[in-house]
Scaffold this motif. Structure first.
Motif, PDB file in Angstrom:
ATOM      1  N   GLU A 106     -38.927  -7.596 -66.712  1.00 55.60           N
ATOM      2  CA  GLU A 106     -37.514  -7.255 -67.362  1.00 55.60           C
ATOM      3  C   GLU A 106     -37.263  -6.306 -68.750  1.00 55.60           C
ATOM      4  OE1 GLU A 106     -36.861 -11.147 -69.137  1.00 55.60           O
ATOM      5  OE2 GLU A 106     -38.158 -12.464 -67.051  1.00 55.60           O
ATOM      6  N   GLY A 107     -36.748  -5.496 -67.799  1.00 53.91           N
ATOM      7  CA  GLY A 107     -36.382  -4.206 -68.991  1.00 53.91           C
ATOM      8  C   GLY A 107     -37.384  -3.079 -68.831  1.00 53.91           C
ATOM      9  N   ASP A 108     -37.664  -2.645 -69.912  1.00 56.09           N
ATOM     10  CA  ASP A 108     -38.869  -1.422 -69.773  1.00 56.09           C
ATOM     11  C   ASP A 108     -40.279  -2.222 -69.930  1.00 56.09           C
ATOM     12  OD1 ASP A 108     -39.556   1.513 -69.711  1.00 56.09           O
ATOM     13  OD2 ASP A 108     -41.179   0.293 -71.614  1.00 56.09           O
ATOM     14  N   PRO A 109     -41.121  -2.205 -69.234  1.00 55.43           N
ATOM     15  CA  PRO A 109     -42.253  -2.755 -69.495  1.00 55.43           C
ATOM     16  C   PRO A 109     -42.975  -2.375 -70.933  1.00 55.43           C
ATOM     17  CG  PRO A 109     -42.393  -1.900 -67.349  1.00 55.43           C
ATOM     18  CD  PRO A 109     -41.816  -1.139 -68.226  1.00 55.43           C
ATOM     19  N   PHE A 110     -43.091  -1.258 -71.058  1.00 57.10           N
ATOM     20  CA  PHE A 110     -42.998  -0.832 -72.990  1.00 57.10           C
ATOM     21  C   PHE A 110     -42.548  -1.203 -74.148  1.00 57.10           C
ATOM     22  CE2 PHE A 110     -47.395   2.268 -71.892  1.00 57.10           C
ATOM     23  CZ  PHE A 110     -47.271   1.453 -70.986  1.00 57.10           C
ATOM     24  N   PHE A 111     -41.540  -1.519 -73.835  1.00 55.87           N
ATOM     25  CA  PHE A 111     -40.065  -2.266 -74.486  1.00 55.87           C
ATOM     26  C   PHE A 111     -40.655  -3.565 -74.937  1.00 55.87           C
ATOM     27  CE2 PHE A 111     -36.397  -1.895 -76.428  1.00 55.87           C
ATOM     28  CZ  PHE A 111     -36.523  -1.621 -77.866  1.00 55.87           C
ATOM     29  N   TYR A 112     -40.931  -4.167 -75.879  1.00 57.62           N
ATOM     30  CA  TYR A 112     -40.753  -5.696 -76.543  1.00 57.62           C
ATOM     31  C   TYR A 112     -41.719  -5.576 -75.305  1.00 57.62           C
ATOM     32  CZ  TYR A 112     -39.451  -3.602 -81.295  1.00 57.62           C
ATOM     33  OH  TYR A 112     -38.677  -3.166 -81.645  1.00 57.62           O
ATOM     34  N   ILE A 134     -34.673   1.562 -67.603  1.00 55.14           N
ATOM     35  CA  ILE A 134     -33.108   1.207 -68.436  1.00 55.14           C
ATOM     36  C   ILE A 134     -33.829   0.132 -69.189  1.00 55.14           C
ATOM     37  CG2 ILE A 134     -30.619   0.640 -68.411  1.00 55.14           C
ATOM     38  CD1 ILE A 134     -30.748   2.614 -65.189  1.00 55.14           C
ATOM     39  N   THR A 135     -33.799   0.566 -70.768  1.00 55.54           N
ATOM     40  CA  THR A 135     -33.791  -0.906 -71.747  1.00 55.54           C
ATOM     41  C   THR A 135     -32.319  -2.061 -71.667  1.00 55.54           C
ATOM     42  OG1 THR A 135     -33.155   0.312 -73.339  1.00 55.54           O
ATOM     43  CG2 THR A 135     -35.693   0.249 -72.941  1.00 55.54           C
ATOM     44  N   GLY A 136     -32.709  -2.902 -71.871  1.00 54.82           N
ATOM     45  CA  GLY A 136     -31.505  -4.083 -72.361  1.00 54.82           C
ATOM     46  C   GLY A 136     -30.927  -3.350 -72.909  1.00 54.82           C
ATOM     47  N   MET A 137     -31.443  -2.881 -74.295  1.00 55.77           N
ATOM     48  CA  MET A 137     -30.015  -1.938 -75.433  1.00 55.77           C
ATOM     49  C   MET A 137     -29.349  -0.803 -74.938  1.00 55.77           C
ATOM     50  SD  MET A 137     -32.853  -0.497 -78.387  1.00 55.77           S
ATOM     51  CE  MET A 137     -33.673   0.970 -77.700  1.00 55.77           C
ATOM     52  N   SER A 138     -29.417  -0.207 -73.957  1.00 57.93           N
ATOM     53  CA  SER A 138     -29.285   0.848 -73.023  1.00 57.93           C
ATOM     54  C   SER A 138     -27.523   0.193 -72.371  1.00 57.93           C
ATOM     55  CB  SER A 138     -29.876   1.788 -72.223  1.00 57.93           C
ATOM     56  OG  SER A 138     -29.094   2.959 -71.955  1.00 57.93           O
ATOM     57  N   THR A 157     -34.078  -0.202 -84.254  1.00 57.26           N
ATOM     58  CA  THR A 157     -34.339  -1.758 -83.408  1.00 57.26           C
ATOM     59  C   THR A 157     -34.991  -2.621 -84.160  1.00 57.26           C
ATOM     60  OG1 THR A 157     -34.270  -0.758 -81.541  1.00 57.26           O
ATOM     61  CG2 THR A 157     -34.779  -2.806 -81.593  1.00 57.26           C
ATOM     62  N   VAL A 158     -34.070  -3.750 -84.914  1.00 57.05           N
ATOM     63  CA  VAL A 158     -34.938  -4.852 -85.696  1.00 57.05           C
ATOM     64  C   VAL A 158     -34.294  -6.372 -84.725  1.00 57.05           C
ATOM     65  CG1 VAL A 158     -34.434  -3.605 -87.434  1.00 57.05           C
ATOM     66  CG2 VAL A 158     -32.609  -5.491 -86.733  1.00 57.05           C
ATOM     67  N   MET A 159     -36.041  -7.034 -85.666  1.00 58.36           N
ATOM     68  CA  MET A 159     -36.181  -8.415 -84.649  1.00 58.36           C
ATOM     69  C   MET A 159     -35.518  -9.313 -85.553  1.00 58.36           C
ATOM     70  SD  MET A 159     -37.627  -7.737 -81.621  1.00 58.36           S
ATOM     71  CE  MET A 159     -36.514  -5.732 -81.652  1.00 58.36           C
ATOM     72  N   GLY A 160     -34.554 -10.391 -84.630  1.00 57.83           N
ATOM     73  CA  GLY A 160     -33.800 -11.398 -85.525  1.00 57.83           C
ATOM     74  C   GLY A 160     -34.809 -12.302 -86.015  1.00 57.83           C
ATOM     75  N   THR A 161     -35.848 -12.208 -85.818  1.00 57.01           N
ATOM     76  CA  THR A 161     -37.330 -12.627 -86.388  1.00 57.01           C
ATOM     77  C   THR A 161     -38.558 -12.791 -87.302  1.00 57.01           C
ATOM     78  OG1 THR A 161     -38.650 -11.745 -85.542  1.00 57.01           O
ATOM     79  CG2 THR A 161     -38.187 -14.105 -84.493  1.00 57.01           C
ATOM     80  N   LEU A 162     -37.563 -10.921 -88.142  1.00 59.45           N
ATOM     81  CA  LEU A 162     -37.918 -10.843 -89.521  1.00 59.45           C
ATOM     82  C   LEU A 162     -37.636 -12.350 -90.485  1.00 59.45           C
ATOM     83  CD1 LEU A 162     -37.671  -7.105 -88.831  1.00 59.45           C
ATOM     84  CD2 LEU A 162     -39.610  -8.512 -88.521  1.00 59.45           C
ATOM     85  N   SER A 163     -38.034 -11.620 -91.650  1.00 59.88           N
ATOM     86  CA  SER A 163     -37.074 -12.266 -92.984  1.00 59.88           C
ATOM     87  C   SER A 163     -36.096 -11.834 -92.929  1.00 59.88           C
ATOM     88  CB  SER A 163     -38.335 -11.852 -93.779  1.00 59.88           C
ATOM     89  OG  SER A 163     -38.426 -10.748 -94.254  1.00 59.88           O
TER      90      SER A 163
END
Length: 241
Positions: A106-112, A134-138, A157-163
């Motif tokens: 799903e999305g791009d193989p090298f993007f998370y 094409i990425t999901g964010m695009s 691009t930030v992850m909601g899992t961060l502090s």
């Protein structure tokens, strides 16, 4: 070795947004693998529904854990490492037996993406080719109806899992934002956006390019959690002619 493992990016969810190469590989490769949560059919498989050969051999790689164990628990990495080791052994055996194999991504193989964990384990052992997408964010910022960046805007691009502190710092420093992996982290993400002075500009996109796509101001959403395919955007306001 003539056979090859292909990590095929499917794009954000709309089959029409797949690349020609991805489409061709899915339609002409008999061995197809994909990730899914146990008990689910898998979004990747749904995207290519009707494209795979009727006699395709399917290898469903079912995650042993998703959110059941906290990321900080040592068991999380232990369980997933064993899972990826089993997957790579199976895929390597297929390719070494002379069978081209496609891993649907799903999305791009090298993007998370989960394919990265297969790639790093297999790239020096068997031929591996990655097909970008094409990425999901695009798809999300396209669905929002506005450019994500202008001029010299810095996009983060930030992850909601961060502090919460890390989120706030990243959001404060960036001109434009893409926030992913939100889920149950939504209250924390809201607080960080507010602390960074960007809450009033935040836009929520659910299921970008897929059936059920929704776009709204984050301030108009009263949910405490979000589905997996959700992205929050803050559009840049930088230099323009």
């Amino acid at each position: 070795m003539t056979a090859k493992l292909y990590g095929v990016g499917l794009g954000p969810g709309d089959p029409d947004l797949m690349s020609v190469k991805a489409n061709r590989l899915v339609r002409n490769t008999r061995d197809i693998a994909f990730f899914r949560k146990a008990g689910r059919s898998g979004r990747a498989c749904k995207i290519v529904e009707g494209m795979m050969p009727e006699d395709a051999a399917i290898f469903a790689m079912e995650y042993p854990v998703t959110t059941e164990i906290p990321l900080t628990d040592p068991r999380y990495n232990e369980v997933l490492s064993a899972f990826y080791a089993d997957c790579t052994a199976h895929l390597e055996a297929l390719v070494r037996s002379g069978r081209d194999t496609v891993v649907l991504c799903e999305g791009d193989p090298f993007f998370y993406g989960s394919f990265m964990h297969l790639y790093t384990r297999l790239k020096d052992r068997i031929p591996v080719e990655v097909v970008p997408a094409i990425t999901g964010m695009s798809a999300a910022w396209t669905a929002s109806g506005a450019p994500i960046t202008w001029g010299d805007d810095i996009l983060s691009t930030v992850m909601g899992t961060l502090s919460e502190d890390a989120l706030t710092r990243a959001m404060t420093e960036a001109d434009a934002l893409v926030v992913m992996k939100i889920g149950r982290n939504l209250p924390k993400v809201r607080r960080a956006l507010a602390a960074a002075g960007k809450a009033d500009r935040a836009v929520l996109v659910k299921y970008a390019s897929m059936e059920g796509q929704e776009v709204c101001r984050l301030a108009d959403c009263d949910a405490e959690t979000l589905p997996y395919f959700s992205i929050i955007l803050v559009h840049g306001q930088g230099r323009r002619p």
